[in-house]
Design a protein around this motif. Sequence first.
Motif, PDB file in Angstrom:
ATOM      1  N   TYR A 146      44.058 -42.296  -6.759  1.00 23.56           N
ATOM      2  CA  TYR A 146      43.691 -41.268  -5.778  1.00 23.56           C
ATOM      3  C   TYR A 146      44.346 -41.528  -4.422  1.00 23.56           C
ATOM      4  N   TRP A 148      47.335 -42.765  -4.056  1.00 27.65           N
ATOM      5  CA  TRP A 148      48.688 -42.244  -4.212  1.00 27.65           C
ATOM      6  C   TRP A 148      48.706 -40.714  -4.215  1.00 27.65           C
ATOM      7  N   LYS A 149      47.663 -40.113  -4.711  1.00 23.12           N
ATOM      8  CA  LYS A 149      47.604 -38.651  -4.676  1.00 23.12           C
ATOM      9  C   LYS A 149      47.602 -38.153  -3.232  1.00 23.12           C
ATOM     10  N   LEU A 152      51.180 -38.716  -1.720  1.00 26.71           N
ATOM     11  CA  LEU A 152      52.213 -37.816  -2.230  1.00 26.71           C
ATOM     12  C   LEU A 152      51.897 -36.343  -1.994  1.00 26.71           C
ATOM     13  N   ALA A 153      50.713 -36.036  -1.487  1.00 30.01           N
ATOM     14  CA  ALA A 153      50.337 -34.634  -1.287  1.00 30.01           C
ATOM     15  C   ALA A 153      51.244 -33.956  -0.272  1.00 30.01           C
ATOM     16  N   SER A 186      52.907 -34.779  -5.416  1.00 30.01           N
ATOM     17  CA  SER A 186      51.676 -35.102  -6.141  1.00 30.01           C
ATOM     18  C   SER A 186      51.483 -34.245  -7.384  1.00 30.01           C
ATOM     19  N   GLY A 191      56.185 -37.716  -9.002  1.00 33.97           N
ATOM     20  CA  GLY A 191      54.969 -38.378  -8.540  1.00 33.97           C
ATOM     21  C   GLY A 191      54.319 -39.193  -9.644  1.00 33.97           C
ATOM     22  N   THR A 192      54.266 -38.627 -10.846  1.00 35.02           N
ATOM     23  CA  THR A 192      53.720 -39.373 -11.980  1.00 35.02           C
ATOM     24  C   THR A 192      54.510 -40.643 -12.232  1.00 35.02           C
ATOM     25  N   ILE A 267      47.747 -36.943 -11.218  1.00 30.80           N
ATOM     26  CA  ILE A 267      49.021 -36.746 -10.526  1.00 30.80           C
ATOM     27  C   ILE A 267      50.031 -36.232 -11.537  1.00 30.80           C
TER      28      ILE A 267
END
Length: 318
Positions: A146, A148-149, A152-153, A186, A191-192, A267
């Motif tokens: 979360y 990282w989410k 990257l958002a 994200s 992102g993944t 993600i």
Amino acid sequence: MTVVQTTPSAQAGPSDGLLTRVSDTLWRRPTLLLLILLTPPALWLGIIYLGSLFALLLQSFFSIDHFTGLINHEVTLATYAELFTPANFDIIRRTVGMATIVTLASAVIAFPIAYYAARYAKGAWRALFYLGIMMPLWSSYLVKVYAWKLILAKEGILTWIFEGLHLTWLLDAYLALPVIGGNSLSVSPTGTFLVFVYVWLPYMVLPIQAALERVPGSMLEASGDLGATPAQTFRHVLLPLALPGVIAGSIFTFSLTLGDYIIPQIIGTSRLFIGQAVYQHQGIAGNIPLAAAFAVVPIVIMGVYLWIAKRMGAFDAL
């Protein structure tokens, strides 16, 4: 007054004698002791783990009646045939492709880190290295994903950095690419990929470091004395000797990516991975045979992968 002194044998009760006899028996028969110690974990492994795998394998040979939604318990290969339909095979291809590039990227990033730790890190720097590698493993898996989410958002820190450098146009151009882009990092395959590499990287660094520590420094010096360039030394001496460690680390990164469900769910795009397909067919669609068939795919792939890794001596670096 007469004082009666008792000997240790007189003080010992029936239970002490029984314990003594049991102890003597186990000492004389170490095989019996080993059997007693191994029976509980063996039962757990055989019944809980292998039993569940067998039940999973058995379910994959059943099929579902798409009209009634009921499971047909007649043995058939029709469910496995469904895996080769375009939609399902695309899920397998996407998952294996992501696991492959994550493994390759992790190896490229981890090798110089492991080499520095094995050759140059001493004393406090060595302890600091281990702390830096192990510390991410101490935090919650979900918290890292979360976090990282948020990073990257579209309104996250990476977007803010690109805006500060006046490179928003470059980020937008990258996100516009059809295969690796998306509305934001994200919700894109990139992102993944980034989160997979971050989460599994420690599992690649440590086996490579263990393999590099077994490489004698004299071999590298001899290569240089014979006129080899650093690139030639790396290609012909260091990499072949460290390859078992690379393969050992790839076992972790490849298998963990292959079966992960949470990272692609939080993600990435709406395109499914194998873990998501298992959840969707088992929990939402109720197609347990197809979910079981999807779950067998990583088992088969990792079985072949482990066989190859064993042939290359990867388990020696674990």
